[in-house]
Enzyme design. Structure first.
Site, PDB file in Angstrom:
ATOM      1  CE  LYS A  88      41.147 -32.415 -26.124  1.00 28.44           C
ATOM      2  NZ  LYS A  88      40.404 -33.675 -26.083  1.00 28.44           N
ATOM      3  CB  VAL A 189      35.163 -40.941  -9.137  1.00 27.54           C
ATOM      4  CG1 VAL A 189      35.862 -42.283  -9.074  1.00 27.54           C
ATOM      5  CG2 VAL A 189      35.425 -40.145  -7.862  1.00 27.54           C
TER       6      VAL A 189
END
Length: 358
Positions: A88, A189
């Site tokens: 990462k 979202v």
């Protein structure tokens, strides 16, 4: 050495969260780049994981995050059946303020200097267009646009995989994979969450959402008036009658404050590192809340970007991501057989695959 530095080094060399093969600090003063690349394991192949661009409060916080995220990628890639280890990267700073072509090119040079031991991709704060820039300096870059030989937005299959994990959770708990009539709360979202909402609505679920960005909520509610929005995550997790809670923003969503008040019977979301500390999985089990391990169900994106290295085929990737349903069910079965929480069962399966590879 400061106390904070000592804490990071202790994590790296002595704790169960460490054991990384390599951690690289990257800096380019001309562009303002400050980044950390962590390679946790290459037992299964080159480390693969995205680049997070985030305004960390301190450099120590950034290092701690990249250590946790890269370790998680080792387990995620192992459980996804990929021939990749875990890595990462984090870029320190507010992407809305400091992201530039010069900075991304400098970052690409840093990744390229590792000679293929680490393959990068998108994550929070980085997008397909960013990877196109990084790729100009580094051929070990995935998540590029189709115009530049890439697979495009990996959030599409990430959401699809989470949806498969939810279906498996429903099958395990209620004996039916359908989410029709189930109330599902989605926290976050954005890139992944809005795709997940589409799957849920198509399956007939009742959806409740929240997001720190008002425009993200507005976009969904305007498109789907049946979706209910609540003020914040605190309100979402207390929603009466909630069947499934889907954390799809940053990590640490399941902690000592949230688990005791969570009304949902299932937790299955896209966020990485949802468990704030190892004891949380037992707290969930004690409350009979079924937890679908995050790094298992959110692996659709990494399946997509890994495929890009071999000539991307969306149908092939979607078929692989659909197997997250079976993998999640196998984890629940292993957890029941061994008398342990699902997160521990997933860890055992992933660790066995990495051990066999070594």
């Amino acid at each position: 050495m400061t106390e904070a530095d000592n804490g990071v080094l202790h994590t790296l060399f002595h704790s169960d969260q460490g054991g990384h093969e390599q951690v690289v600090l990257c800096q380019d003063r001309a562009s303002g780049l400050k980044a950390v690349i962590a390679i946790h394991s290459t037992a299964l192949g080159p480390a693969l994981g995205g680049t997070r661009f985030y305004p960390y409060a301190t450099e120590e916080e950034a290092v701690a995050d990249v250590l946790n995220l890269s370790r998680g990628m080792s387990y995620k890639n192992a459980m996804a059946g990929l021939d990749h280890g875990g890595g990462k990267a984090v870029i320190i700073g507010d992407p809305d303020r400091i992201k530039s072509e010069e900075l991304l090119l400098a970052f690409g040079r840093c990744v390229a200097s590792l000679g293929g031991r680490y393959v990068t991709a998108c994550d929070v704060g980085t997008y397909v267009a960013d990877m196109d820039v990084v790729a100009r300096e580094c051929r070990w870059t995935t998540g590029r646009s189709p115009e530049n030989g890439g697979a495009g937005d990996s959030s599409v299959l990430t959401a699809f995989g989470v949806y498969q994990g939810m279906r498996a959770s429903a099958e395990h708990l209620w004996g039916d994979p359908s989410l029709r009539g189930r109330k599902v709360g989605v926290a976050g979202v954005g890139k992944v969450g809005h795709h997940l909402v589409e799957h849920l609505l198509e399956d007939g679920a009742e959806v409740v959402i929240t997001d720190v960005r008002e425009e993200s909520v507005t976009r969904i509610v305007h498109k789907h008036p049946s979706v209910t929005a609540v003020a914040d995550t605190d309100a979402l997790i207390r929603t009466e009658g909630l069947d499934i809670y889907a954390p799809c923003a940053l990590g640490g969503a399941l902690n000592d404050d949230t688990v005791p008040v969570l009304t949902a019977k299932v937790v299955c979301g896209a966020a990485n590192n949802q468990l704030a500390h190892p004891g949380v999985e037992k707290d969930l089990a004690d409350r009979s809340i079924l937890y679908a391990p995050d790094y298992v169900v959110n692996a659709g994106g990494v399946i997509q970007v890994a495929d890009e290295l071999h000539g991307f085929d969306f149908d092939r990737c979607k078929a692989k991501a659909s197997k997250i349903f079976d993998t999640t069910l196998a984890i629940f079965a292993r957890a029941k057989e061994d008398g342990i929480p699902p997160a521990a069962a997933a860890d055992r399966i992933a660790e066995q695959r990495m051990s066999d590879a070594r």
